[in-house]
Design a protein around this motif. Structure first.
Motif, mmCIF file in Angstrom:
data_model
loop_
_atom_site.group_PDB
_atom_site.id
_atom_site.type_symbol
_atom_site.label_atom_id
_atom_site.label_comp_id
_atom_site.label_asym_id
_atom_site.label_seq_id
_atom_site.Cartn_x
_atom_site.Cartn_y
_atom_site.Cartn_z
ATOM 1 N N ARG A 60 0.724 -1.340 0.509
ATOM 2 C CA ARG A 60 0.167 -0.286 0.188
ATOM 3 C C ARG A 60 0.438 1.229 -0.118
ATOM 4 O O ARG A 60 0.304 2.297 -1.057
ATOM 5 C CB ARG A 60 -1.078 0.019 1.169
ATOM 6 C CG ARG A 60 -2.040 1.402 0.942
ATOM 7 C CD ARG A 60 -2.838 1.355 2.336
ATOM 8 N NE ARG A 60 -2.610 0.550 3.589
ATOM 9 C CZ ARG A 60 -1.809 0.634 5.055
ATOM 10 N NH1 ARG A 60 -1.740 2.818 4.356
ATOM 11 N NH2 ARG A 60 -1.231 0.476 6.156
ATOM 12 N N HIS A 61 1.926 0.887 0.951
ATOM 13 C CA HIS A 61 2.710 2.504 0.974
ATOM 14 C C HIS A 61 3.194 2.818 -0.392
ATOM 15 O O HIS A 61 4.554 3.565 -0.961
ATOM 16 C CB HIS A 61 3.738 2.608 2.423
ATOM 17 C CG HIS A 61 3.140 2.071 3.655
ATOM 18 N ND1 HIS A 61 3.893 2.340 4.321
ATOM 19 C CD2 HIS A 61 1.445 2.731 3.519
ATOM 20 C CE1 HIS A 61 2.631 2.165 5.554
ATOM 21 N NE2 HIS A 61 2.195 2.937 4.970
ATOM 22 N N SER A 62 4.404 1.432 -1.062
ATOM 23 C CA SER A 62 4.791 1.753 -2.143
ATOM 24 C C SER A 62 3.876 1.993 -3.026
ATOM 25 O O SER A 62 4.653 2.961 -3.973
ATOM 26 C CB SER A 62 4.951 0.020 -2.714
ATOM 27 O OG SER A 62 4.497 -0.597 -2.503
ATOM 28 N N GLU A 73 1.547 4.438 -3.482
ATOM 29 C CA GLU A 73 1.049 5.356 -2.637
ATOM 30 C C GLU A 73 2.460 6.143 -3.566
ATOM 31 O O GLU A 73 2.463 7.394 -3.615
ATOM 32 C CB GLU A 73 0.466 5.745 -1.109
ATOM 33 C CG GLU A 73 -0.865 5.188 -0.731
ATOM 34 C CD GLU A 73 -0.616 5.644 0.595
ATOM 35 O OE1 GLU A 73 0.139 5.650 1.321
ATOM 36 O OE2 GLU A 73 -2.165 5.236 1.308
#
Length: 497
Positions: free
Chosen positions: A97-99, A101
């Motif tokens: 999820r962070h990647s 974003e």
């Protein structure tokens, strides 16, 4: 931290595509055949064998977990397709999820300014209900608190992303006139609008929080009584993250964004400061462009465009030479001379393994050797500086003379006397010089100082069965396999005469 590994390997495109299949559905429990089918439907077909290898490697890195669900199949073919199932791990879901974003961070995101007004309305309504006789029902309070914090967190996140993009753009030196005017008219006007909205809603939010603060503990207790959530897992080893607004710490962070408490600064103050820095960056770029146009100076934009044209028209060898000349990106080679005689590394030693070399500030930051600092002005008086240097040199000589006198007095009792700091420092100096001298006779190393003022000598004699301990106020020095003897050169001269 190994869950991040798949983002750094050369095959990261395959791993990211596989991870997006798992994050695209809830409680995904997939086999290699099912993942390959989903990839083919999305327009990115991959062989099943390759997908199976990627899944197994993601499991080893901790991004996926083997599924514990039993396999039920009516045929052998169905069993082969269903065995070896995987599901997302909590760390893998968060990393992916962070990647995603981060990969989408090259675009500017609008600030959800309308959410701040909704936060103000929600806090005011909650304060009024909480102050009524009987208070507010726990379930009603839970819905209102969850809505307030969801809106507030969304607003703060969008503000951070917008100002991060704004700072990146305004610090660019390759902006042309047209781009500069667009960013000035759009982005800065938008930032000013955000600041005005925050300034208008902040007093309302502060007043609502001040009225809500005395009844906040009772409000949180009512919410916990109405909805226990996962608090029953608190007795086990599972760590629980409560929903935003369920803990007093969340409310303290919300209050700290609008009210400066403890002198640490509020989020509103940081927003004003960020806007001021954006204006300063804008003025810096404007001054640079004015100098370039009015004084005929070359801007970095024109330099970079000219360099890009040269590199585009050059072959590989010439392109490497151009980039090396423009940015100093030369090949890494270990050349001697940086440390003088202390440099023992060969030209094949890698800088990864060798000790670093101190680089002067002028070369490290400006790339030149020109001296910086104050230049001596005509008629400037250095009398006091000379006096200080002379006094320091005189004190050093007096310290050495006192140490030498103490060493001479201790001759023959070197292992019983406790030396002062000055004498012990001078003893170590003589010992180091003596050990560096060639042996005057087998098993002996002798050194006599050439200082006419000290006239002190030290003899070191190797004896395998002897140990000498030299005592000082700062500690003891143990010399194994040798003896030491101090003597005065005056004594030696008198004996010889």
């Amino acid at each position: 931290m190994t869950a991040y590994t798949y983002l750094t390997v050369p095959e990261r495109a395959d791993y990211i595509a596989v991870m997006r299949v798992f994050t695209g559905t809830l409680l995904a429990d997939l086999s290699a055949h099912e993942v390959a089918e989903k990839l083919a439907h999305s327009g990115d077909p991959k062989p099943v064998d390759l997908v199976a290898l990627r899944l197994d490697q993601l499991r080893a890195w901790g991004a996926l977990l083997p599924s514990a669900r039993p396999v039920r199949a009516a045929t052998v073919t169905e069993y082969q397709r269903s065995r070896g199932r995987y599901q997302l791990s909590p760390a893998g879901e968060m990393v992916q999820r962070h990647s995603d974003e981060l990969l989408a961070a090259d675009s500017v995101r609008e600030v959800s300014r309308e959410l701040l007004g909704l936060v103000a309305e929600g806090l005011t309504a909650l304060r009024d209900l909480a102050q009524e006789p009987g208070g507010v029902a726990g379930q009603d309070a839970l819905g209102r608190v969850s809505t307030i914090f969801a809106q507030f967190e969304r607003f703060v996140e969008s503000v951070r992303e917008f100002y991060a993009y704004l700072g990146h753009v305004l610090n660019r030196f390759d902006l042309g006139d047209t781009e500069f005017r667009v960013f000035k008219d759009v982005l800065l006007d938008y930032a000013e609008t955000i600041t005005e909205d925050v300034a208008r809603q902040t007093p309302v939010i502060r007043e609502a929080l001040d009225g809500l603060w005395p009844v906040l503990p009772d409000l949180l207790a009512r919410i916990d009584a109405a909805d226990q959530g996962l608090s029953a897992l608190g007795d086990s080893d599972v760590r629980i993250r409560r929903s935003s607004g369920r803990h007093l710490r969340d409310w303290q962070e919300l209050r700290g964004w609008f009210i400066d408490s403890g002198g640490r600064g509020s989020g509103v103050g940081q927003l004003r400061l960020a806007t001021m820095k954006a204006l300063q960056s804008l003025l810096g770029n404007a001054k640079r462009m004015l100098r370039s146009s009015a004084m005929g100076e070359l801007s970095r934009r024109n330099d970079l465009l000219r360099l890009a044209r040269w590199v585009d028209a050059a072959d590989d060898s010439q392109a490497h030479d151009l980039v090396a000349a423009a940015f100093g990106m030369y090949g890494v080679r270990h050349l001697g001379g940086a440390r003088g005689d202390r440099d023992t590394a060969t030209s094949s030693t890698s800088w990864w393994h060798d000790d670093p070399v101190d680089v002067p500030v002028s070369i490290r930051e400006r790339g030149d050797r020109r001296p910086r600092g104050a230049v001596r002005r005509e008629g400037e008086d250095y009398t006091q500086a000379r006096r200080d240097l002379l006094r320091t040199a005189r004190e050093r000589e007096e310290r050495r003379a006192a140490g030498a006198a103490e060493l001479v007095a201790a001759a023959g009792r070197e292992d019983t006397v406790v030396f002062s700091a000055a004498a012990f420092e001078l003893f170590n100096e003589l010992l180091g010089r003596a050990m560096a001298q060639p042996s005057g006779e087998p098993g002996s190393r002798v050194f006599r100082t050439a200082d006419a003022g000290l006239r002190l000598s030290l003899e070191v004699r190797e004896q395998a069965d002897r140990t000498t301990v030299v005592h000082s106020r700062g500690g003891d020095l143990v010399l194994e396999g040798c003896t030491v003897h101090l003597s005065s050169s005056r004594t030696r001269e008198a004996t010889g005469s």
